[in-house]
Design a protein around this motif. Structure first.
Motif, PDB file in Angstrom:
ATOM      1  N   ALA A 159      -3.716  -5.385  39.223  1.00 58.75           N
ATOM      2  CA  ALA A 159      -2.671  -5.025  38.265  1.00 58.75           C
ATOM      3  C   ALA A 159      -3.242  -4.677  36.898  1.00 58.75           C
ATOM      4  O   ALA A 159      -2.693  -3.832  36.188  1.00 58.75           O
ATOM      5  N   HIS A 160      -4.357  -5.310  36.522  1.00 56.34           N
ATOM      6  CA  HIS A 160      -4.921  -5.090  35.187  1.00 56.34           C
ATOM      7  C   HIS A 160      -6.072  -4.087  35.161  1.00 56.34           C
ATOM      8  O   HIS A 160      -6.605  -3.800  34.091  1.00 56.34           O
TER       9      HIS A 160
ATOM     10  N   ASP B 275     -10.797   4.404  25.644  1.00 55.81           N
ATOM     11  CA  ASP B 275     -11.310   5.441  26.542  1.00 55.81           C
ATOM     12  C   ASP B 275     -12.816   5.329  26.766  1.00 55.81           C
ATOM     13  O   ASP B 275     -13.323   5.759  27.801  1.00 55.81           O
ATOM     14  N   SER B 276     -13.508   4.751  25.822  1.00 54.08           N
ATOM     15  CA  SER B 276     -14.963   4.645  25.954  1.00 54.08           C
ATOM     16  C   SER B 276     -15.410   3.334  26.619  1.00 54.08           C
ATOM     17  O   SER B 276     -16.606   3.105  26.773  1.00 54.08           O
ATOM     18  N   THR B 277     -14.460   2.496  27.019  1.00 51.42           N
ATOM     19  CA  THR B 277     -14.807   1.222  27.643  1.00 51.42           C
ATOM     20  C   THR B 277     -15.418   1.469  29.015  1.00 51.42           C
ATOM     21  O   THR B 277     -14.822   2.149  29.850  1.00 51.42           O
TER      22      THR B 277
ATOM     23  N   ALA C 211     -16.799  -3.324  32.039  1.00 49.41           N
ATOM     24  CA  ALA C 211     -16.055  -4.089  31.038  1.00 49.41           C
ATOM     25  C   ALA C 211     -14.572  -4.156  31.412  1.00 49.41           C
ATOM     26  O   ALA C 211     -13.925  -5.193  31.238  1.00 49.41           O
ATOM     27  N   ARG C 212     -14.043  -3.057  31.931  1.00 50.81           N
ATOM     28  CA  ARG C 212     -12.646  -3.056  32.384  1.00 50.81           C
ATOM     29  C   ARG C 212     -12.470  -4.025  33.548  1.00 50.81           C
ATOM     30  O   ARG C 212     -11.495  -4.769  33.597  1.00 50.81           O
TER      31      ARG C 212
ATOM     32  N   ALA D  31     -10.201  -7.353  33.661  1.00 52.41           N
ATOM     33  CA  ALA D  31      -9.179  -7.516  34.698  1.00 52.41           C
ATOM     34  C   ALA D  31      -9.384  -8.829  35.449  1.00 52.41           C
ATOM     35  O   ALA D  31      -8.414  -9.537  35.753  1.00 52.41           O
ATOM     36  N   ILE D  32     -10.625  -9.178  35.763  1.00 47.06           N
ATOM     37  CA  ILE D  32     -10.915 -10.446  36.438  1.00 47.06           C
ATOM     38  C   ILE D  32     -10.515 -11.616  35.542  1.00 47.06           C
ATOM     39  O   ILE D  32      -9.902 -12.585  35.998  1.00 47.06           O
TER      40      ILE D  32
END
Length: 146
Positions: free
Chosen positions: A40-41, A48-50, A54-55, A59-60
């Motif tokens: 979901a996350h 935009d540069s992440t 890291a995303r 999310a975890i």
């Protein structure tokens, strides 16, 4: 958790069997809840540069933070089952005690859930009663089936 105890207790009379099966189910449901939270996350855009890693890490983190309550809610009922495993109380008492402990936990969660969005105590009480009724219905089902 109460629903799992109802199902498992009908096929296993010893609290040891019930404890192992309920604990395994709790862990599986927790992992599924964490996984759903991560999925979901994943689409959350931090920037935009992440980078992807890291995303994924964010999310975890969100999945874990929002899922800890599922494990916490199972602690008290599991303690009651463990008392049966250790022989402190009879197996049947441990199983029934686990069901009633789950009702109490549901009531507390109902109270806290409603209290998080309103300060009116009567509404919190209604939330607690509604969730307690859910647990009591499961206990009645166990009594009918068993």
């Amino acid at each position: 958790m109460a629903a799992q105890v109802v199902v498992v207790a009908n096929s296993a009379d010893a609290s040891w069997d019930v404890l192992i099966k309920v604990l395994a189910t709790l862990i599986v449901f927790w992992f599924a809840h964490v996984y759903a939270g991560v999925v979901a996350h994943l689409g959350d855009v931090l920037d935009d540069s992440t980078p992807t890693w890291a995303r994924l890490g964010a999310a975890i983190h969100d999945g874990l933070v929002h899922s800890w309550g599922l494990l916490l809610a199972g602690v008290i009922p599991l303690v009651v089952l463990t008392l049966g495993v250790l022989g402190v109380i009879r197996d049947s008492t441990a199983i029934w005690g686990t069901l009633w402990a789950a009702v109490v936990v549901l009531g507390l969660l109902g109270w806290l859930g409603v209290a998080s969005w309103t300060a009116r105590p009567l509404r919190g009480l209604v939330g607690a009663l509604v969730t307690c009724v859910l647990g009591a219905v499961l206990i009645v089902l166990k009594a009918i089936v068993h």
